[in-house]
Design a protein around this motif. Structure first.
Motif, short mmCIF file in Angstrom:
data_model
loop_
_atom_site.label_atom_id
_atom_site.label_comp_id
_atom_site.label_asym_id
_atom_site.label_seq_id
_atom_site.Cartn_x
_atom_site.Cartn_y
_atom_site.Cartn_z
N UNK A 186 0.84 -1.21 0.00
CA UNK A 186 0.00 0.00 0.00
C UNK A 186 0.87 1.26 0.00
N UNK A 235 2.48 1.63 -3.56
CA UNK A 235 1.50 2.02 -4.59
C UNK A 235 1.07 3.47 -4.40
N UNK A 277 1.70 6.64 -6.83
CA UNK A 277 0.62 7.55 -7.25
C UNK A 277 1.06 9.01 -7.06
N UNK A 334 5.26 -5.89 -6.46
CA UNK A 334 3.95 -6.50 -6.76
C UNK A 334 4.10 -7.97 -7.14
N UNK A 374 -5.21 4.07 -8.90
CA UNK A 374 -4.65 3.89 -7.55
C UNK A 374 -5.61 3.06 -6.68
N UNK A 414 -5.70 -0.54 -7.73
CA UNK A 414 -4.50 -1.25 -7.27
C UNK A 414 -4.61 -1.59 -5.77
N UNK A 415 -5.14 -0.64 -5.00
CA UNK A 415 -5.30 -0.90 -3.56
C UNK A 415 -6.30 -2.04 -3.34
N UNK A 418 -4.77 -5.28 -4.10
CA UNK A 418 -3.82 -5.63 -3.03
C UNK A 418 -4.56 -6.24 -1.84
N UNK A 419 -5.70 -5.64 -1.48
CA UNK A 419 -6.48 -6.16 -0.35
C UNK A 419 -7.06 -7.54 -0.69
N UNK A 458 -1.95 -6.24 -12.03
CA UNK A 458 -1.35 -5.12 -11.28
C UNK A 458 -0.10 -4.59 -11.99
#
Lengths: 199, 95
Positions: free
Chosen positions: A71, A74, A78, A189, B11, B14-15, B18-19, B45
């Motif tokens: 997190x 990423x 951003x 990733x 963004x 992507x989050x 990830x979760x 991703x």
């Protein structure tokens, strides 16, 4: 496609001709990709020889640490997207804020890693705990080294942004740092599922 | 009401992915479904970062091909290592 999308995320050069950042950074990025491709081969070969260790391994690791690092990276990436978009508009103060935000978030990575390794060692997970953990430390610490170069690069471009070096006509240094930073994103990733998810 | 920009959407996506990966990390079991999902997550991703963060869709074709190739090759390696682990073990054993 919205105007913001075009302005914020796409390079203005003609399609197929642009080299984001500069040629030197791409030599570096491709060298890192080759290096990690070889390290991924080490991971797959070790997994093929010790499938049971790689099936049990992720259960012992702190998933929250891996997720937090993902997190952070990423979100930091951003911020660099926004920084590059801002310098294209000559919004230098905004650019500096985004670069500093990217740097601060990126610094969270080594902090989380420090606590993760401390937690690991407290639970008996060191480099000699088994083949899975040896490969885990080797690859993730190698990635941390490359992230450290990226953080130094972000600190460098933050300084130069503060000095007013970059403008909408010349921001290749800033964009090069962003490209390298996104490259480390891509590698993490891949590493995250290798060690925390895949069995 | 402020609408989310493209960068924000990428963004957030992507989050979210990830979760989803974090959930898999806690609940997933070894097998083909997990292997395919992980390979898919890496490919999706990776492409999102390369195409939208790095804006590589307008870059020189060689840069684009190498980066796209990288995030295509690695998921294929994930699938190969799971399905053909014995082959990989045999060809990497020194006797």
């Amino acid at each position: 496609m919205s105007q913001e999308m075009t302005a914020g995320l796409r390079a203005p050069e003609p399609i197929g001709e642009s080299v984001p950042g500069n040629r030197g950074i791409w030599v570096g990025i491709f060298c890192v990709l080759v290096e990690f491709l070889l390290l991924f081969c080490v991971y797959f070969i070790a997994k093929a020889h010790h499938p049971a260790a790689f099936e049990r391994g992720p259960d012992q690791l702190a998933t929250v640490a891996g997720v937090t690092i993902t997190l952070l990276l990423l979100t930091s990436g951003y911020c660099m997207v926004k920084a590059v978009a801002a310098i294209r508009r000559d919004a230098r103060r905004t650019t500096l804020r985004w670069v500093l935000a990217a740097l601060l978030l990126g610094l969270g990575y080594p902090c989380v890693k420090f606590f993760e390794i401390r937690w690991n060692v407290a639970h008996g997970i060191d480099g000699a705990a088994g083949i899975f953990y040896t490969v885990y430390y080797y690859l993730t610490l190698n990635h941390l080294v490359h992230v450290s170069w990226g953080l130094l690069g972000l600190a460098w471009v933050a300084t130069r942004t503060a000095l007013g070096v970059y403008s909408s006509r010349d921001y290749s240094g800033l964009e090069a740092a962003a490209m390298y930073w996104h490259g480390t994103d891509v590698l993490w990733l891949i590493l995250f599922p290798f060690f925390y998810v895949l069995r | 009401m402020n609408r989310l920009g493209h960068a924000e959407k990428i963004w957030l996506l992507l989050l979210a992915l990830t979760l989803a990966g974090a959930w898999l990390a806690e609940t997933g079991h070894a097998g083909w479904p997990l292997t395919f999902v992980v390979a898919g997550l890496i490919a999706i991703k990776g492409r999102l970062v390369i195409d939208h963060y790095m804006a590589i869709t307008t870059a020189h074709p060689r840069i684009r091909r190498i980066l796209h190739g990288f995030v295509t090759l690695v998921p294929l390696m994930v699938i190969f290592s799971h399905g053909w682990g014995d082959v990989l073990r045999r060809i990497t054993t020194l006797h």
